[in-house]
Scaffold this motif. Structure first.
Motif, mmCIF file in Angstrom:
data_model
loop_
_atom_site.group_PDB
_atom_site.id
_atom_site.type_symbol
_atom_site.label_atom_id
_atom_site.label_comp_id
_atom_site.label_asym_id
_atom_site.label_seq_id
_atom_site.Cartn_x
_atom_site.Cartn_y
_atom_site.Cartn_z
ATOM 1 N N ASN A 91 0.916 -0.762 0.071
ATOM 2 C CA ASN A 91 -0.464 0.168 -0.046
ATOM 3 C C ASN A 91 0.580 1.342 0.115
ATOM 4 O O ASN A 91 1.581 1.403 0.767
ATOM 5 C CB ASN A 91 -1.291 0.050 1.066
ATOM 6 C CG ASN A 91 -1.863 1.495 1.410
ATOM 7 O OD1 ASN A 91 -1.780 2.144 0.035
ATOM 8 N ND2 ASN A 91 -2.685 1.094 2.417
ATOM 9 N N LYS A 142 0.088 3.528 2.981
ATOM 10 C CA LYS A 142 0.541 3.268 4.575
ATOM 11 C C LYS A 142 1.350 4.430 5.421
ATOM 12 O O LYS A 142 0.710 4.070 6.527
ATOM 13 C CB LYS A 142 1.611 2.114 4.553
ATOM 14 C CG LYS A 142 1.940 1.229 5.426
ATOM 15 C CD LYS A 142 2.366 -0.244 5.371
ATOM 16 C CE LYS A 142 2.085 -0.923 6.803
ATOM 17 N NZ LYS A 142 2.905 -2.182 6.817
ATOM 18 N N ASN A 145 -3.981 2.669 9.170
ATOM 19 C CA ASN A 145 -2.905 1.715 9.227
ATOM 20 C C ASN A 145 -2.245 1.488 10.972
ATOM 21 O O ASN A 145 -1.038 0.743 10.454
ATOM 22 C CB ASN A 145 -1.623 2.177 8.340
ATOM 23 C CG ASN A 145 -2.045 1.967 6.942
ATOM 24 O OD1 ASN A 145 -2.401 1.668 6.203
ATOM 25 N ND2 ASN A 145 -2.396 3.360 6.438
ATOM 26 N N PHE A 162 -6.110 3.306 0.736
ATOM 27 C CA PHE A 162 -5.281 1.957 -0.175
ATOM 28 C C PHE A 162 -4.969 2.784 -1.121
ATOM 29 O O PHE A 162 -5.857 2.816 -2.025
ATOM 30 C CB PHE A 162 -4.982 0.747 0.062
ATOM 31 C CG PHE A 162 -5.754 0.483 -0.176
ATOM 32 C CD1 PHE A 162 -6.285 -0.018 -1.820
ATOM 33 C CD2 PHE A 162 -7.354 0.193 0.443
ATOM 34 C CE1 PHE A 162 -6.804 -1.089 -1.702
ATOM 35 C CE2 PHE A 162 -8.067 -0.487 -0.129
ATOM 36 C CZ PHE A 162 -8.343 -1.606 -1.296
#
Length: 136
Positions: A32, A35, A41, A97
């Motif tokens: 991703n 992230k 996250n 994402f």
């Protein structure tokens, strides 16, 4: 004698061209790119087990998505905002994402993956397979 040589050459050639593979190549593990940008996250808690198997989904490169972490969305594996209902007291937030290539990806539906939002095979663990699936 000529037939024996011919037969041996055919056998050798067929063995060389067979190219046996003992193990399939490991699939590419997606990442991703967002992230490091979004703090969602870094959530330590996982949501409820929505399903015991992943979901294959076509995703477009560069497009932003929100993966449901709480496990209560009606539009799994993506978020529909159910976590915003303060009566449910859901602490997990969706994972934003993107993907780098347009193709089909395996999205985690057990919500226990270490590679959010992509499936990493965690659903194969005994405790995940024995978990009761809760859908609201």
């Amino acid at each position: 004698m000529f037939r024996l040589r011919l037969k041996n050459n055919i056998i050798k050639n067929s063995l060389i061209s067979a190219n046996y593979v003992t193990k399939p190549p490991k699939p590419e593990i997606p990442s991703n790119p967002l992230k490091q940008i979004y703090s969602a996250n870094n959530q330590t808690e996982n949501g409820i087990v929505y399903d015991r198997k992943p979901f294959k989904m076509m995703l477009e490169a560069g497009k932003s998505y929100q993966w449901c972490l709480c496990g209560r969305s009606k539009s799994q594996p993506l978020c529909d905002g159910t976590h915003k209902d303060h009566y449910l007291k859901i602490t997990q937030r969706p994972i934003r994402f993107q993907v780098e290539k347009t193709k089909e990806y395996w999205m985690c539906n057990c919500k226990q993956t270490k590679n959010r939002p992509f499936c990493d095979g965690t659903h194969k663990q005994k405790e995940i397979q024995e978990a009761t699936t809760i859908r609201i």
